[in-house]
Design a protein around this motif. Structure first.
Motif, PDB file in Angstrom:
ATOM      1  N   ALA A  15       0.874  -1.169   0.000  1.00  0.00           N
ATOM      2  CA  ALA A  15       0.000   0.000   0.000  1.00  0.00           C
ATOM      3  C   ALA A  15       0.905   1.210   0.000  1.00  0.00           C
ATOM      4  O   ALA A  15       1.978   1.192   0.599  1.00  0.00           O
ATOM      5  CB  ALA A  15      -0.885   0.021   1.233  1.00  0.00           C
ATOM      6  N   CYS A  16       0.513   2.251  -0.729  1.00  0.00           N
ATOM      7  CA  CYS A  16       1.382   3.410  -0.746  1.00  0.00           C
ATOM      8  C   CYS A  16       0.674   4.633  -0.219  1.00  0.00           C
ATOM      9  O   CYS A  16      -0.474   4.905  -0.537  1.00  0.00           O
ATOM     10  CB  CYS A  16       1.938   3.656  -2.131  1.00  0.00           C
ATOM     11  SG  CYS A  16       0.711   3.585  -3.398  1.00  0.00           S
ATOM     12  N   LEU A  17       1.370   5.321   0.657  1.00  0.00           N
ATOM     13  CA  LEU A  17       0.897   6.607   1.137  1.00  0.00           C
ATOM     14  C   LEU A  17       1.771   7.640   0.454  1.00  0.00           C
ATOM     15  O   LEU A  17       2.559   8.311   1.077  1.00  0.00           O
ATOM     16  CB  LEU A  17       1.021   6.705   2.656  1.00  0.00           C
ATOM     17  CG  LEU A  17      -0.016   5.933   3.473  1.00  0.00           C
ATOM     18  CD1 LEU A  17       0.145   4.446   3.326  1.00  0.00           C
ATOM     19  CD2 LEU A  17       0.048   6.320   4.925  1.00  0.00           C
ATOM     20  N   ILE A  18       1.662   7.689  -0.851  1.00  0.00           N
ATOM     21  CA  ILE A  18       2.562   8.535  -1.619  1.00  0.00           C
ATOM     22  C   ILE A  18       1.856   9.802  -2.044  1.00  0.00           C
ATOM     23  O   ILE A  18       2.136  10.880  -1.575  1.00  0.00           O
ATOM     24  CB  ILE A  18       3.130   7.772  -2.831  1.00  0.00           C
ATOM     25  CG1 ILE A  18       4.012   6.635  -2.333  1.00  0.00           C
ATOM     26  CG2 ILE A  18       3.923   8.721  -3.699  1.00  0.00           C
ATOM     27  CD1 ILE A  18       4.748   5.902  -3.400  1.00  0.00           C
ATOM     28  N   GLU A  19       0.905   9.637  -2.923  1.00  0.00           N
ATOM     29  CA  GLU A  19       0.133  10.788  -3.342  1.00  0.00           C
ATOM     30  C   GLU A  19      -1.251  10.555  -2.786  1.00  0.00           C
ATOM     31  O   GLU A  19      -2.027   9.807  -3.343  1.00  0.00           O
ATOM     32  CB  GLU A  19       0.078  10.868  -4.864  1.00  0.00           C
ATOM     33  CG  GLU A  19       1.420  11.051  -5.494  1.00  0.00           C
ATOM     34  CD  GLU A  19       1.719  12.509  -5.766  1.00  0.00           C
ATOM     35  OE1 GLU A  19       0.928  13.376  -5.312  1.00  0.00           O
ATOM     36  OE2 GLU A  19       2.720  12.775  -6.430  1.00  0.00           O
ATOM     37  N   LEU A  20      -1.541  11.178  -1.694  1.00  0.00           N
ATOM     38  CA  LEU A  20      -2.813  10.898  -1.050  1.00  0.00           C
ATOM     39  C   LEU A  20      -3.960  11.482  -1.849  1.00  0.00           C
ATOM     40  O   LEU A  20      -3.860  12.554  -2.408  1.00  0.00           O
ATOM     41  CB  LEU A  20      -2.825  11.459   0.363  1.00  0.00           C
ATOM     42  CG  LEU A  20      -1.913  10.699   1.316  1.00  0.00           C
ATOM     43  CD1 LEU A  20      -1.821  11.419   2.628  1.00  0.00           C
ATOM     44  CD2 LEU A  20      -2.420   9.285   1.512  1.00  0.00           C
ATOM     45  N   GLY A  21      -5.044  10.730  -1.872  1.00  0.00           N
ATOM     46  CA  GLY A  21      -6.253  11.238  -2.491  1.00  0.00           C
ATOM     47  C   GLY A  21      -6.265  11.140  -4.001  1.00  0.00           C
ATOM     48  O   GLY A  21      -7.078  11.783  -4.650  1.00  0.00           O
ATOM     49  N   ALA A  22      -5.374  10.327  -4.583  1.00  0.00           N
ATOM     50  CA  ALA A  22      -5.433  10.128  -6.028  1.00  0.00           C
ATOM     51  C   ALA A  22      -6.747   9.455  -6.356  1.00  0.00           C
ATOM     52  O   ALA A  22      -7.132   8.492  -5.713  1.00  0.00           O
ATOM     53  CB  ALA A  22      -4.268   9.265  -6.486  1.00  0.00           C
ATOM     54  N   GLY A  23      -7.446   9.968  -7.335  1.00  0.00           N
ATOM     55  CA  GLY A  23      -8.715   9.374  -7.712  1.00  0.00           C
ATOM     56  C   GLY A  23      -9.889   9.849  -6.866  1.00  0.00           C
ATOM     57  O   GLY A  23     -10.977   9.346  -7.014  1.00  0.00           O
ATOM     58  N   PHE A  24      -9.668  10.816  -6.007  1.00  0.00           N
ATOM     59  CA  PHE A  24     -10.789  11.408  -5.260  1.00  0.00           C
ATOM     60  C   PHE A  24     -11.639  12.272  -6.189  1.00  0.00           C
ATOM     61  O   PHE A  24     -11.103  12.980  -7.036  1.00  0.00           O
ATOM     62  CB  PHE A  24     -10.256  12.291  -4.122  1.00  0.00           C
ATOM     63  CG  PHE A  24     -10.151  11.574  -2.805  1.00  0.00           C
ATOM     64  CD1 PHE A  24     -10.135  10.203  -2.746  1.00  0.00           C
ATOM     65  CD2 PHE A  24     -10.067  12.295  -1.620  1.00  0.00           C
ATOM     66  CE1 PHE A  24     -10.034   9.538  -1.531  1.00  0.00           C
ATOM     67  CE2 PHE A  24      -9.962  11.641  -0.394  1.00  0.00           C
ATOM     68  CZ  PHE A  24      -9.948  10.267  -0.362  1.00  0.00           C
ATOM     69  N   HIS A  25     -12.947  12.199  -6.004  1.00  0.00           N
ATOM     70  CA  HIS A  25     -13.840  13.027  -6.818  1.00  0.00           C
ATOM     71  C   HIS A  25     -14.492  14.077  -5.957  1.00  0.00           C
ATOM     72  O   HIS A  25     -15.248  13.738  -5.056  1.00  0.00           O
ATOM     73  CB  HIS A  25     -14.914  12.167  -7.468  1.00  0.00           C
ATOM     74  CG  HIS A  25     -14.351  11.246  -8.476  1.00  0.00           C
ATOM     75  ND1 HIS A  25     -13.990  11.688  -9.729  1.00  0.00           N
ATOM     76  CD2 HIS A  25     -14.019   9.947  -8.412  1.00  0.00           C
ATOM     77  CE1 HIS A  25     -13.473  10.671 -10.385  1.00  0.00           C
ATOM     78  NE2 HIS A  25     -13.465   9.606  -9.609  1.00  0.00           N
ATOM     79  N   PRO A  26     -14.224  15.322  -6.214  1.00  0.00           N
ATOM     80  CA  PRO A  26     -14.754  16.389  -5.365  1.00  0.00           C
ATOM     81  C   PRO A  26     -16.272  16.400  -5.282  1.00  0.00           C
ATOM     82  O   PRO A  26     -16.826  16.818  -4.269  1.00  0.00           O
ATOM     83  CB  PRO A  26     -14.226  17.672  -6.016  1.00  0.00           C
ATOM     84  CG  PRO A  26     -13.658  17.276  -7.328  1.00  0.00           C
ATOM     85  CD  PRO A  26     -13.356  15.825  -7.280  1.00  0.00           C
ATOM     86  N   ASP A  27     -16.949  15.925  -6.338  1.00  0.00           N
ATOM     87  CA  ASP A  27     -18.405  15.996  -6.339  1.00  0.00           C
ATOM     88  C   ASP A  27     -19.071  14.830  -5.637  1.00  0.00           C
ATOM     89  O   ASP A  27     -20.288  14.764  -5.558  1.00  0.00           O
ATOM     90  CB  ASP A  27     -18.929  16.081  -7.775  1.00  0.00           C
ATOM     91  CG  ASP A  27     -18.924  17.509  -8.251  1.00  0.00           C
ATOM     92  OD1 ASP A  27     -19.141  18.401  -7.409  1.00  0.00           O
ATOM     93  OD2 ASP A  27     -18.681  17.732  -9.447  1.00  0.00           O
ATOM     94  N   MET A  28     -18.268  13.883  -5.158  1.00  0.00           N
ATOM     95  CA  MET A  28     -18.882  12.754  -4.476  1.00  0.00           C
ATOM     96  C   MET A  28     -18.645  12.894  -2.979  1.00  0.00           C
ATOM     97  O   MET A  28     -17.757  13.620  -2.541  1.00  0.00           O
ATOM     98  CB  MET A  28     -18.298  11.458  -4.997  1.00  0.00           C
ATOM     99  CG  MET A  28     -18.687  11.243  -6.452  1.00  0.00           C
ATOM    100  SD  MET A  28     -18.235   9.625  -6.998  1.00  0.00           S
ATOM    101  CE  MET A  28     -19.118   9.539  -8.542  1.00  0.00           C
ATOM    102  N   THR A  29     -19.427  12.153  -2.210  1.00  0.00           N
ATOM    103  CA  THR A  29     -19.328  12.274  -0.759  1.00  0.00           C
ATOM    104  C   THR A  29     -18.096  11.543  -0.252  1.00  0.00           C
ATOM    105  O   THR A  29     -17.488  10.751  -0.957  1.00  0.00           O
ATOM    106  CB  THR A  29     -20.557  11.650  -0.081  1.00  0.00           C
ATOM    107  OG1 THR A  29     -20.554  10.253  -0.349  1.00  0.00           O
ATOM    108  CG2 THR A  29     -21.841  12.265  -0.581  1.00  0.00           C
ATOM    109  N   GLY A  30     -17.753  11.803   0.990  1.00  0.00           N
ATOM    110  CA  GLY A  30     -16.637  11.112   1.622  1.00  0.00           C
ATOM    111  C   GLY A  30     -16.843   9.603   1.578  1.00  0.00           C
ATOM    112  O   GLY A  30     -15.923   8.847   1.293  1.00  0.00           O
ATOM    113  N   ARG A  31     -18.083   9.203   1.831  1.00  0.00           N
ATOM    114  CA  ARG A  31     -18.410   7.774   1.829  1.00  0.00           C
ATOM    115  C   ARG A  31     -18.124   7.155   0.460  1.00  0.00           C
ATOM    116  O   ARG A  31     -17.432   6.144   0.347  1.00  0.00           O
ATOM    117  CB  ARG A  31     -19.894   7.610   2.179  1.00  0.00           C
ATOM    118  CG  ARG A  31     -20.368   6.171   2.249  1.00  0.00           C
ATOM    119  CD  ARG A  31     -21.869   6.136   2.504  1.00  0.00           C
ATOM    120  NE  ARG A  31     -22.227   6.767   3.773  1.00  0.00           N
ATOM    121  CZ  ARG A  31     -22.225   6.132   4.947  1.00  0.00           C
ATOM    122  NH1 ARG A  31     -21.891   4.866   5.000  1.00  0.00           N
ATOM    123  NH2 ARG A  31     -22.561   6.753   6.048  1.00  0.00           N
TER     124      ARG A  31
END
Lengths: 277, 252
Positions: free
Chosen positions: B93-109
Motif C-alpha cells: 500500500a502506498c501513502l505517496i500521493e494521497l487522495g489520487a482518484g478522489f472526486h470532489p463531487d462525491m461524498t466522503g463515503r
C-alpha cells in the motif's frame, strides 16, 4: 489479511506474462465496476436529464437517419426501421467505445502517475460501460420488435450472446490499442472521431449489403471489418436467422486478431505511461 | 528472493528518464522529427541495491532531487526499472500521493469506496473496514458531505485513513506525516508503529530527521541517485546532517 496482490513479485525492465495481467484484473473488479458506474451515471451528473443523455444522442441519430432514408430516399428494404436499428445498436457501441476509450488513458493521467493499478482497467471500463448502454438499447429494441409485431426468431436469438461476446472482444482490442497510442500522440483521439464520421457510411447500416458493381466501393465494403459485425446483427434481428458461418468465422478471426494486436500494443506502450503523460 | 526473510530486495537498480522535448502531436512528429535526436538521458538512480527484512523499517533520506521519490515509485511499480530488479513479497500500500482518484463531487463515503477499489480492495473488505476508516479519519458526520466542501486537512486525513487501512504487508510512505494537526500526526505515527509491531514492513521517505531516527531501523542516504551511505539510523542521520548543514557543504 486480504492477500489479493500478495505473493512474491519481481519487476525488472521486462514485463510479466499476459496471463498474469488478466489474473491481476480480478483483484480490481470493484475498481472496474466503480469506473463503469462513474462513466454511466457520473458523466451527466448535474444535468436535468442525467442518465437519459446516454440514449438521447443515439436515439436522435437513429430518428434523423430514419427520416432521411424513408421520407427523402426510398429504401428497397421492407421494415427499414428494424434494419436500421439492428445495425445502429452495434455501431453505437463500437463508435462510442472508440471515441471515448481512446482518450481514457490521457484523461486519467493524474491518477496513473500517482497510484499503481493495471492500466488496462481504464479502456476496459469504457468498453463495458458502453456495453451496458448497448444492452439497454437492445432491450428497448425488443420492445419495439414486440410492439410492431415484427417479432423475433428464437433460434437466431440463441446466437445473440455469442455475437455480443465476439463484438466485445473486437471492440476491446481496438479500444486498448487506441487508448495507448493516444498517450504518445494526442491526435489519435481526433483522428478517431473524423474516421468514425466517414466509417459509418462505408458500413452497410443505412443500406443493404450487396455488390454495387463499383470496384472501389465493393472493395472498401468487404475490407471494412465492421461490415461483418453489422451483418451478424442484421441476421439476428432483421433477417431472423442464425448468422452464416462465414460471417461468424470472419468476426471471430477479426476479434482474435484485434485483441492480440491491441494487447501487444498496449503492453508495449504502457511501460512508459507514467513518464510520457 | 535471495533471502526469504526479506520483504523487499532491490538489486542494481538503474532508472533513466529521457528529457527530450515530448512529441505529443502529429505536427510535432512530422515537423520536428529529425530534431528528436536531441534526446538527453538523465540517470535518476544509479546502481542502487538494498533489502528490507520483514518487519523492518527503512528510511530514505537525501536532498531534493536525489531520487527518493523515484525510488518509491519503482517499488510501487508506477515506474519500471531500466536495469536491475525490484522484488517484493506481499501486498503493497502506498501513502505517496494521497487522495489520487478522489472526486470532489462525491461524498466522503463514496470516495472511500472508490479510493480503496483503486488499491485493489474488493468491496466486501471495504465494507468491513469502513467504520475503522471513518473513525480514524475523525471526519465524523461530514462523511456524507461532498468532499468539495472539506478543508484540505480533512481531505488528507480521509485519504490517509483509507491508505493505512488497506491491510497491506508493505507500506510505502512519502513525506506525508505532515498531514493534519499535531494530534493527527501523532495518531499516524502511532499507527505506523503498530503496523511495524504487527510484522509489517515500512519504507519511509522524509526530511524530518527526528521522525526518521524515531521509527527507522536502517537508513539509506541517497545522493544524486547513488547510495552514499547505508546503516543504522542515528549514525547515517548524523553524517547527513553534517553534510547538509556543516561548514563547506552546499546548504539547503
Amino acid at each position: 489479511m486480504t492477500d489479493s496482490g500478495g505473493g512474491t513479485r519481481r519487476t525488472g525492465p521486462r514485463q510479466g506474462s499476459v496471463l498474469g495481467m488478466f489474473g491481476e484484473l480480478s483483484d480490481y473488479r470493484s475498481m472496474i465496476s466503480n469506473l463503469v458506474r462513474r462513466e454511466i451515471r457520473g458523466r451527466y451528473k448535474g444535468s436535468v436529464l442525467g442518465f437519459l443523455w446516454n440514449f438521447i444522442t443515439p436515439l436522435i441519430q437513429i430518428v434523423v437517419y430514419l427520416i432521411v432514408f424513408t421520407v427523402i430516399f426510398d429504401p428497397d428494404l421492407d421494415n427499414y426501421a428494424i434494419y436500421l436499428i439492428s445495425g445502429m445498436v452495434i455501431w453505437i457501441w463500437f463508435s462510442e467505445s472508440m471515441s471515448e476509450g481512446s482518450g481514457t488513458i490521457v484523461a486519467n493521467a493524474d491518477m496513473l502517475k500517482k497510484i499503481y493499478f493495471p492500466h488496462v482497467v481504464l479502456p476496459l471500463s469504457t468498453v463495458l460501460s458502453k456495453m451496458v448502454n448497448f444492452l439497454i438499447m437492445v432491450a428497448m429494441f425488443f420492445v419495439i420488435l414486440a410492439a410492431t409485431g415484427y417479432g423475433v426468431s428464437v433460434y437466431a436469438l440463441l446466437f445473440l450472446p455469442v455475437a455480443i461476446g465476439i463484438a466485445f472482444v473486437f471492440i476491446s482490442g481496438l479500444t486498448f490499442m487506441l487508448s495507448a497510442l493516444n498517450a504518445y500522440l494526442r491526435d489519435v483521439q481526433y483522428i478517431v472521431s473524423v474516421l468514425l464520421m466517414a466509417w459509418i457510411w462505408i458500413t452497410p447500416i443505412m443500406y443493404e449489403m450487396k455488390t454495387f458493381g463499383n470496384a472501389f466501393v465493393d472493395t472498401i465494403l468487404s475490407l471494412n471489418p465492421m461490415t461483418y459485425f453489422v451483418e451478424m446483427f442484421h441476421d439476428i434481428f432483421y433477417w431472423r436467422v442464425v448468422p452464416g458461418i462465414d460471417t461468424v468465422l470472419m468476426c471471430c478471426a477479426l476479434a482474435a486478431a484485434l485483441l492480440a494486436v491491441g494487447i501487444a500494443v498496449f503492453r508495449y506502450l504502457e511501460k512508459d505511461f507514467a513518464e510520457v503523460l | 528472493m535471495d533471502d526469504p526473510g526479506n520483504a523487499i530486495e532491490v538489486r542494481r537498480l538503474c532508472k533513466r528518464f529521457n528529457t527530450h522535448r515530448r512529441s505529443n502531436s502529429l505536427k510535432d512528429l512530422v515537423v520536428y522529427h529529425e530534431r528528436r535526436d536531441d534526446t538527453r538521458v538523465r540517470e535518476v538512480l544509479h546502481d542502487v541495491s538494498f533489502s528490507v527484512p520483514k518487519g523492518g523499517v527503512l528510511g530514505i533520506i537525501g536532498r531534493n532531487g536525489s531520487g527518493k521519490s523515484t525510488m518509491l515509485k519503482l517499488l510501487t511499480r508506477i515506474l519500471r526499472p531500466n536495469e536491475g530488479t525490484v522484488e517484493t513479497d506481499g501486498k503493497i500500500a502506498c501513502l505517496i500521493e494521497l487522495g489520487a482518484g478522489f472526486h470532489p463531487d462525491m461524498t466522503g463515503r463514496e470516495n472511500i469506496y472508490i479510493n480503496a477499489s483503486i488499491f485493489g480492495i474488493p468491496k466486501g473488505v471495504i465494507d468491513e473496514r469502513f467504520d475503522d476508516i471513518v473513525e480514524f479519519s475523525g471526519i465524523g458526520e461530514f462523511i456524507d458531505e461532498r468532499i468539495r466542501n472539506y478543508s484540505s486537512g480533512m481531505y488528507l486525513r480521509l485519504a490517509f485513513s483509507v491508505a493505512i487501512n488497506v491491510d497491506a504487508d508493505i507500506l510505502l510512505v512519502d513525506e506525508i506525516l505532515t498531514v493534519g494537526d499535531i494530534q493527527f500526526q501523532k495518531k499516524c505515527m502511532d499507527r505506523l508503529k503498530a503496523f511495524r509491531d504487527a510484522g509489517g514492513t515500512i519504507v519511509l521517505v522524509t526530511h524530518n530527521i527526528e521522525q526518521t531516527t524515531d521509527i527507522c531501523d536502517n537508513i539509506i542516504w541517497l545522493d544524486d541517485g547513488r547510495v552514499r551511505e547505508e546503516g543504522a539510523a542515528a549514525e547515517v542521520c548524523a553524517h547527513y546532517k553534517e553534510a547538509m548543514l556543516g561548514p563547506g557543504a552546499e546548504g539547503t
